[in-house]
Scaffold this motif. Sequence first.
Motif, PDB file in Angstrom:
ATOM      1  N   GLY A 187      33.786  46.902  37.048  1.00  0.00           N
ATOM      2  CA  GLY A 187      35.058  46.793  37.747  1.00  0.00           C
ATOM      3  C   GLY A 187      34.923  46.617  39.250  1.00  0.00           C
ATOM      4  N   ALA A 188      33.699  46.774  39.774  1.00  0.00           N
ATOM      5  CA  ALA A 188      33.486  46.574  41.213  1.00  0.00           C
ATOM      6  C   ALA A 188      33.602  45.101  41.577  1.00  0.00           C
ATOM      7  CB  ALA A 188      32.127  47.110  41.646  1.00  0.00           C
ATOM      8  N   GLY A 189      33.367  44.236  40.601  1.00  0.00           N
ATOM      9  CA  GLY A 189      33.519  42.801  40.802  1.00  0.00           C
ATOM     10  C   GLY A 189      32.311  42.127  41.421  1.00  0.00           C
ATOM     11  N   ILE A 190      32.373  40.824  41.449  1.00  0.00           N
ATOM     12  CA  ILE A 190      31.370  39.983  42.084  1.00  0.00           C
ATOM     13  C   ILE A 190      32.031  39.367  43.308  1.00  0.00           C
ATOM     14  CG2 ILE A 190      29.988  37.872  41.895  1.00  0.00           C
ATOM     15  CD1 ILE A 190      29.782  38.388  38.891  1.00  0.00           C
ATOM     16  N   GLN A 191      31.370  39.440  44.446  1.00  0.00           N
ATOM     17  CA  GLN A 191      31.876  38.784  45.650  1.00  0.00           C
ATOM     18  C   GLN A 191      31.727  37.274  45.440  1.00  0.00           C
ATOM     19  OE1 GLN A 191      29.954  39.897  49.356  1.00  0.00           O
ATOM     20  NE2 GLN A 191      30.341  37.866  50.177  1.00  0.00           N
ATOM     21  N   VAL A 192      32.813  36.535  45.605  1.00  0.00           N
ATOM     22  CA  VAL A 192      32.770  35.079  45.471  1.00  0.00           C
ATOM     23  C   VAL A 192      33.006  34.481  46.849  1.00  0.00           C
ATOM     24  CG1 VAL A 192      33.794  33.051  44.394  1.00  0.00           C
ATOM     25  CG2 VAL A 192      33.626  35.187  43.099  1.00  0.00           C
ATOM     26  N   LEU A 193      31.985  33.791  47.351  1.00  0.00           N
ATOM     27  CA  LEU A 193      32.084  33.123  48.642  1.00  0.00           C
ATOM     28  C   LEU A 193      32.209  31.629  48.389  1.00  0.00           C
ATOM     29  CD1 LEU A 193      31.783  33.027  51.766  1.00  0.00           C
ATOM     30  CD2 LEU A 193      29.375  32.577  51.346  1.00  0.00           C
ATOM     31  N   HIS A 194      33.276  31.041  48.872  1.00  0.00           N
ATOM     32  CA  HIS A 194      33.478  29.601  48.727  1.00  0.00           C
ATOM     33  C   HIS A 194      33.143  28.893  50.032  1.00  0.00           C
ATOM     34  CE1 HIS A 194      36.055  25.887  48.757  1.00  0.00           C
ATOM     35  NE2 HIS A 194      35.255  25.698  47.727  1.00  0.00           N
ATOM     36  N   VAL A 195      32.252  27.924  49.952  1.00  0.00           N
ATOM     37  CA  VAL A 195      31.946  27.053  51.084  1.00  0.00           C
ATOM     38  C   VAL A 195      32.401  25.664  50.667  1.00  0.00           C
ATOM     39  CG1 VAL A 195      30.140  26.079  52.549  1.00  0.00           C
ATOM     40  CG2 VAL A 195      29.983  28.463  51.790  1.00  0.00           C
ATOM     41  N   ARG A 196      33.444  25.186  51.311  1.00  0.00           N
ATOM     42  CA  ARG A 196      34.016  23.886  50.949  1.00  0.00           C
ATOM     43  C   ARG A 196      33.025  22.780  51.245  1.00  0.00           C
ATOM     44  NH1 ARG A 196      36.891  19.564  51.717  1.00  0.00           N
ATOM     45  NH2 ARG A 196      38.997  19.221  50.980  1.00  0.00           N
ATOM     46  N   THR A 197      32.801  21.947  50.241  1.00  0.00           N
ATOM     47  CA  THR A 197      31.922  20.793  50.392  1.00  0.00           C
ATOM     48  C   THR A 197      32.627  19.570  49.847  1.00  0.00           C
ATOM     49  OG1 THR A 197      30.877  21.138  48.240  1.00  0.00           O
ATOM     50  CG2 THR A 197      29.831  22.178  50.138  1.00  0.00           C
ATOM     51  N   GLU A 198      32.140  18.447  50.254  1.00  0.00           N
ATOM     52  CA  GLU A 198      32.631  17.182  49.724  1.00  0.00           C
ATOM     53  C   GLU A 198      31.621  16.666  48.717  1.00  0.00           C
ATOM     54  OE1 GLU A 198      35.638  16.090  50.379  1.00  0.00           O
ATOM     55  OE2 GLU A 198      35.928  17.717  51.806  1.00  0.00           O
ATOM     56  N   LYS A 199      32.004  15.621  48.005  1.00  0.00           N
ATOM     57  CA  LYS A 199      31.022  15.005  47.119  1.00  0.00           C
ATOM     58  C   LYS A 199      29.884  14.478  47.979  1.00  0.00           C
ATOM     59  CE  LYS A 199      34.081  13.951  43.376  1.00  0.00           C
ATOM     60  NZ  LYS A 199      34.598  12.982  42.449  1.00  0.00           N
ATOM     61  N   PRO A 200      28.653  14.671  47.516  1.00  0.00           N
ATOM     62  CA  PRO A 200      27.497  14.278  48.338  1.00  0.00           C
ATOM     63  C   PRO A 200      27.453  12.785  48.629  1.00  0.00           C
ATOM     64  CG  PRO A 200      26.828  15.602  46.465  1.00  0.00           C
ATOM     65  CD  PRO A 200      28.266  15.278  46.274  1.00  0.00           C
ATOM     66  N   LYS A 201      27.060  12.486  49.847  1.00  0.00           N
ATOM     67  CA  LYS A 201      26.796  11.104  50.240  1.00  0.00           C
ATOM     68  C   LYS A 201      25.303  11.002  50.457  1.00  0.00           C
ATOM     69  CE  LYS A 201      31.264  10.444  52.416  1.00  0.00           C
ATOM     70  NZ  LYS A 201      31.923  11.732  52.326  1.00  0.00           N
ATOM     71  N   PHE A 231      26.236  34.628  29.588  1.00  0.00           N
ATOM     72  CA  PHE A 231      24.886  34.561  30.143  1.00  0.00           C
ATOM     73  C   PHE A 231      24.878  35.045  31.588  1.00  0.00           C
ATOM     74  CE2 PHE A 231      21.864  32.293  32.830  1.00  0.00           C
ATOM     75  CZ  PHE A 231      20.685  32.832  32.338  1.00  0.00           C
ATOM     76  N   LEU A 232      25.836  34.597  32.389  1.00  0.00           N
ATOM     77  CA  LEU A 232      25.890  35.020  33.790  1.00  0.00           C
ATOM     78  C   LEU A 232      26.040  36.538  33.912  1.00  0.00           C
ATOM     79  CD1 LEU A 232      28.019  32.179  35.411  1.00  0.00           C
ATOM     80  CD2 LEU A 232      25.568  32.582  35.667  1.00  0.00           C
ATOM     81  N   GLU A 233      26.716  37.168  32.959  1.00  0.00           N
ATOM     82  CA  GLU A 233      26.839  38.623  32.969  1.00  0.00           C
ATOM     83  C   GLU A 233      25.481  39.304  32.896  1.00  0.00           C
ATOM     84  OE1 GLU A 233      29.532  40.025  29.931  1.00  0.00           O
ATOM     85  OE2 GLU A 233      31.144  38.759  30.710  1.00  0.00           O
ATOM     86  N   THR A 234      24.545  38.701  32.173  1.00  0.00           N
ATOM     87  CA  THR A 234      23.219  39.312  32.012  1.00  0.00           C
ATOM     88  C   THR A 234      22.429  39.326  33.319  1.00  0.00           C
ATOM     89  OG1 THR A 234      22.059  37.274  31.373  1.00  0.00           O
ATOM     90  CG2 THR A 234      23.113  38.550  29.602  1.00  0.00           C
ATOM     91  N   LEU A 235      22.849  38.539  34.308  1.00  0.00           N
ATOM     92  CA  LEU A 235      22.156  38.473  35.593  1.00  0.00           C
ATOM     93  C   LEU A 235      22.580  39.601  36.532  1.00  0.00           C
ATOM     94  CD1 LEU A 235      22.363  34.612  36.198  1.00  0.00           C
ATOM     95  CD2 LEU A 235      20.535  35.913  35.074  1.00  0.00           C
ATOM     96  N   HIS A 236      23.658  40.314  36.200  1.00  0.00           N
ATOM     97  CA  HIS A 236      24.169  41.426  37.013  1.00  0.00           C
ATOM     98  C   HIS A 236      24.347  41.006  38.474  1.00  0.00           C
ATOM     99  CE1 HIS A 236      23.584  43.950  33.549  1.00  0.00           C
ATOM    100  NE2 HIS A 236      22.358  43.486  33.440  1.00  0.00           N
ATOM    101  N   LEU A 237      25.058  39.913  38.658  1.00  0.00           N
ATOM    102  CA  LEU A 237      25.245  39.325  39.982  1.00  0.00           C
ATOM    103  C   LEU A 237      26.109  40.193  40.888  1.00  0.00           C
ATOM    104  CD1 LEU A 237      26.017  35.696  38.773  1.00  0.00           C
ATOM    105  CD2 LEU A 237      23.856  36.531  39.729  1.00  0.00           C
ATOM    106  N   ARG A 238      25.769  40.183  42.160  1.00  0.00           N
ATOM    107  CA  ARG A 238      26.623  40.792  43.180  1.00  0.00           C
ATOM    108  C   ARG A 238      27.459  39.729  43.883  1.00  0.00           C
ATOM    109  NH1 ARG A 238      22.961  45.022  46.592  1.00  0.00           N
ATOM    110  NH2 ARG A 238      22.587  46.480  44.900  1.00  0.00           N
ATOM    111  N   THR A 239      26.898  38.502  43.979  1.00  0.00           N
ATOM    112  CA  THR A 239      27.545  37.449  44.763  1.00  0.00           C
ATOM    113  C   THR A 239      27.391  36.109  44.083  1.00  0.00           C
ATOM    114  OG1 THR A 239      26.892  38.660  46.759  1.00  0.00           O
ATOM    115  CG2 THR A 239      27.655  36.399  47.069  1.00  0.00           C
ATOM    116  N   ILE A 240      28.437  35.301  44.193  1.00  0.00           N
ATOM    117  CA  ILE A 240      28.378  33.895  43.799  1.00  0.00           C
ATOM    118  C   ILE A 240      28.715  33.082  45.039  1.00  0.00           C
ATOM    119  CG2 ILE A 240      29.426  32.044  42.432  1.00  0.00           C
ATOM    120  CD1 ILE A 240      29.974  34.129  40.243  1.00  0.00           C
TER     121      ILE A 240
END
Length: 166
Positions: A47-61, A14-23
Amino acid sequence: MYRGAYPKHRNLRFLETLHLRTIVSLTPKPITDDPVLAEWARAQNGGAGIQVLHVRTEKPKEDTGGLTREGAARALMEVLNSENLPLYIHCLDGVDVTSTLVACLRKIQGWSEAVILAELTRGVHAWAAKSAGMQDTAPEPVSVTRLRALETDACRGCRRGVGISE
């Protein structure tokens, strides 16, 4: 911009159908720690890939929503960059941390408190109903206190990070 929960292997088609550039991944650990997700992201877009940006978070308080000021500002910089669209934002469950970031985005976009609350209520209600197997029930209202907690630290950081004065 799309938003949801942590991508499961069964949802990749399903996510492929969105043609994402970034996660934008708002999680304790990067999704690229999962070899299947990492390979899937690299193989997308011819093959160009999806840019994956990770923002570290903790479990919500209760008072923070799981996002730090710096994390919210960093994530918003990516969300507001039109070169990253289409973009998928997710946290572990698709509700708490993702909703905090989207509420900050809506504040920056000048949405009224009432409309932000309505959007939060719909999102939280949809998740709760799906989790409980319920359908067609009235949403529980999100409190103004919860919204103000969302906008305090994280949103101030977001606004500064994107150059908007308070």
